[in-house]
Design a protein around this motif. Structure first.
Motif, mmCIF file in Angstrom:
data_model
loop_
_atom_site.group_PDB
_atom_site.id
_atom_site.type_symbol
_atom_site.label_atom_id
_atom_site.label_comp_id
_atom_site.label_asym_id
_atom_site.label_seq_id
_atom_site.Cartn_x
_atom_site.Cartn_y
_atom_site.Cartn_z
ATOM 1 N N ALA A 163 41.715 49.824 42.436
ATOM 2 C CA ALA A 163 41.056 48.542 43.131
ATOM 3 C C ALA A 163 41.521 47.561 44.134
ATOM 4 C CB ALA A 163 39.724 48.141 43.078
ATOM 5 N N LEU A 164 42.568 46.525 42.734
ATOM 6 C CA LEU A 164 43.102 45.114 42.849
ATOM 7 C C LEU A 164 44.526 45.403 44.966
ATOM 8 C CD1 LEU A 164 44.728 43.706 40.517
ATOM 9 C CD2 LEU A 164 42.369 43.243 41.111
ATOM 10 N N PRO A 165 45.082 46.417 44.968
ATOM 11 C CA PRO A 165 45.668 46.203 46.077
ATOM 12 C C PRO A 165 44.890 46.287 47.503
ATOM 13 C CG PRO A 165 46.661 47.891 44.431
ATOM 14 C CD PRO A 165 45.211 47.374 44.173
ATOM 15 N N ALA A 166 43.683 47.144 47.702
ATOM 16 C CA ALA A 166 42.767 46.746 48.320
ATOM 17 C C ALA A 166 42.358 45.958 48.592
ATOM 18 C CB ALA A 166 41.443 48.364 47.909
ATOM 19 N N LEU A 167 41.512 44.727 47.700
ATOM 20 C CA LEU A 167 41.527 44.238 48.262
ATOM 21 C C LEU A 167 42.107 42.773 48.613
ATOM 22 C CD1 LEU A 167 38.812 42.066 47.260
ATOM 23 C CD2 LEU A 167 39.927 41.253 45.015
ATOM 24 N N VAL A 168 43.115 43.065 47.710
ATOM 25 C CA VAL A 168 44.526 42.606 48.422
ATOM 26 C C VAL A 168 44.269 42.075 49.529
ATOM 27 C CG1 VAL A 168 46.505 41.175 48.342
ATOM 28 C CG2 VAL A 168 45.503 41.034 46.458
ATOM 29 N N ALA A 200 33.207 42.487 46.098
ATOM 30 C CA ALA A 200 33.811 43.749 46.011
ATOM 31 C C ALA A 200 33.646 44.134 44.530
ATOM 32 C CB ALA A 200 35.487 44.044 46.331
ATOM 33 N N ALA A 201 33.731 43.025 43.635
ATOM 34 C CA ALA A 201 33.252 43.194 42.080
ATOM 35 C C ALA A 201 32.424 44.192 41.643
ATOM 36 C CB ALA A 201 33.446 41.636 41.446
ATOM 37 N N ALA A 202 31.009 44.178 42.474
ATOM 38 C CA ALA A 202 29.487 43.894 42.753
ATOM 39 C C ALA A 202 29.649 45.620 42.367
ATOM 40 C CB ALA A 202 28.316 43.446 43.291
ATOM 41 N N ALA A 203 30.351 45.949 43.371
ATOM 42 C CA ALA A 203 30.892 47.332 43.270
ATOM 43 C C ALA A 203 30.961 48.384 42.199
ATOM 44 C CB ALA A 203 31.037 48.087 44.811
ATOM 45 N N HIS A 204 30.966 47.529 40.698
ATOM 46 C CA HIS A 204 31.455 47.963 40.038
ATOM 47 C C HIS A 204 30.853 48.008 38.373
ATOM 48 C CE1 HIS A 204 35.265 50.151 41.964
ATOM 49 N NE2 HIS A 204 35.293 48.275 42.939
ATOM 50 N N LYS A 205 30.913 48.586 37.256
ATOM 51 C CA LYS A 205 30.555 47.787 36.029
ATOM 52 C C LYS A 205 31.521 48.017 35.496
ATOM 53 C CE LYS A 205 26.874 48.736 33.605
ATOM 54 N NZ LYS A 205 25.355 49.590 32.990
ATOM 55 N N VAL A 206 31.919 46.787 34.233
ATOM 56 C CA VAL A 206 33.134 47.570 34.104
ATOM 57 C C VAL A 206 31.908 48.214 32.209
ATOM 58 C CG1 VAL A 206 32.272 45.067 32.552
ATOM 59 C CG2 VAL A 206 34.317 46.168 32.106
#
Length: 379
Positions: A201-206, A227-233
């Motif tokens: 997801a990093l390239p899309a975020l940048v 953006a991070a809230a959409a994912h769970k580690v």
């Protein structure tokens, strides 16, 4: 979208403004983005240029290379400079690095660190203060976060003692001594990271940060947080390996010194607690790490508890002088980086041989307060 590049004269760092965000791109992949003096100067110059620029709302530091955000300082450079008798060259590096660390810690705009891959040593120094600025520390699936300095006879510098002293329980003492590596979940549990994003997801975020419209620095931070809230580690921080080891870490590493810590580890009788981390910690303390560096690392974390960041960085500079003059760093770098024989001959053979006076002597400063190279850092 605006795109203006700061002339850094340093190809290992690309500093540019796009969409009212200052981007710092680390670009020394063959060295895992290990920091050179030129890179440090380039990063600091960009931050200075953007500090009072109303057209820059926030700063994002990242690596486009999947293996590493930043593996630390260039320790081979330190070794070679010392062998040539170039002490001033070593001082220049650390003065510049610690000045940069303080500039980030005191930055008036949100600073966001995208911490993929290896994040160690100096890489922690250019990322950990992000939270203090109102920004974020973002970790990923590939994050390997550590301060492994005791492996080469150093100590957790770059102001990391300030952060380690503020981790839960005895985690900071454990990390300082052992140099243990944390994954994303462990980093968040320890309070050394804030949010998680998958590497994919990093390239899309940048890209999105180049495209979306922001009115304030806080809006940039909120966008990254959303953006991070959409994912769970997975595992979650509370079910991470570090969380599972927490009770044992607190029990053993709350002991006052290394001899007591090692005795506590050796005496562990709780079968549930005798797992891989206990065995690994005991073996590292006994057989792998510099006894003097481990003792200094415990002391530096304790001294950081009531200290300012400026205090910690000035102390770090003092300790770099003593570790090169009477510590283990040259031998550690020789054994692990230069000759790679993995057989360092440490100044002290075991933790029992290190006296309290030996540790305290390492904290003597070669400068007076009025002549200290970092005297102008603000508390």
């Amino acid at each position: 979208m605006t795109d203006s590049t700061v002339d850094t004269h340093q190809p290992d760092v690309r500093a540019f403004v796009a969409n009212r965000i200052g981007f710092l791109e680390l670009n020394r992949p063959k060295a895992l983005n290990a920091l050179s003096t030129g890179m440090i100067d380039a990063l600091h110059a960009a931050l200075d240029a953007w500090r009072d620029d109303a057209d820059v709302l926030a700063v994002v530091i990242y690596s486009p290379h999947p293996r590493a955000f930043c593996a630390g300082g260039d320790v081979r450079f330190f070794h070679d400079a010392y062998q040539r008798g170039e002490r001033d060259t070593i001082d220049t590096f650390f003065i510049g690095e610690y000045s940069l660390n303080h500039a980030i810690f005191s930055y008036p705009k949100p600073y966001i660190a995208l911490m993929n891959g290896v994040v160690m040593g100096g890489g922690m120094g250019i990322s950990q203060a992000a939270r203090h600025t109102g920004g974020l520390r973002v970790v990923t699936d590939s994050t390997k976060l550590a301060m492994p300095e005791t492996r080469i006879g150093l100590f957790p510098d770059v102001g990391m003692s300030w952060f380690l002293a503020r981790t839960p329980g005895a985690i900071g003492r454990y990390l300082a001594v052992t140099g243990a590596t944390l994954d994303a979940a462990g980093a968040i549990y320890a309070g050394l990271a804030d949010v998680y994003l998958p590497d994919a997801a990093l390239p899309a975020l940048v890209d999105a940060l180049h495209r979306e419209r922001f009115a304030r620095g806080e809006d940039v931070v909120a966008y990254v947080a959303d953006a991070a809230a959409a994912h769970k580690v997975v595992p979650t921080p509370d079910t991470s390996a570090l969380a599972g080891a927490r009770a044992g870490i607190d029990r053993h590493f709350a002991e006052p010194d290394l001899v007591a810590i090692l005795a506590s580890l050796d005496a562990e009788t709780d079968c549930a607690a005798i797992d891989a981390w206990v065995e690994k910690a005991g073996h590292a303390i006994r057989a792998q790490l510099s006894p003097l560096s481990m003792a200094v690392s415990l002391e530096v974390v304790e001294r950081a508890r009531g200290a300012t960041m400026a205090d910690c960085l000035r102390r770090d500079l003092d300790l770099t002088r003593s570790t090169f003059a009477q510590g283990d760093v040259i031998e550690g770098v020789r054994a692990l980086i230069v000759d790679k024989d993995q057989q360092p001959s440490w100044r002290f053979k075991s933790v029992a041989d290190v006296r309290r006076a030996d540790v305290l002597a390492m904290f003597d400063s070669p400068w007076t307060p009025d002549t200290h190279p970092l005297r102008n850092l603000k508390d």
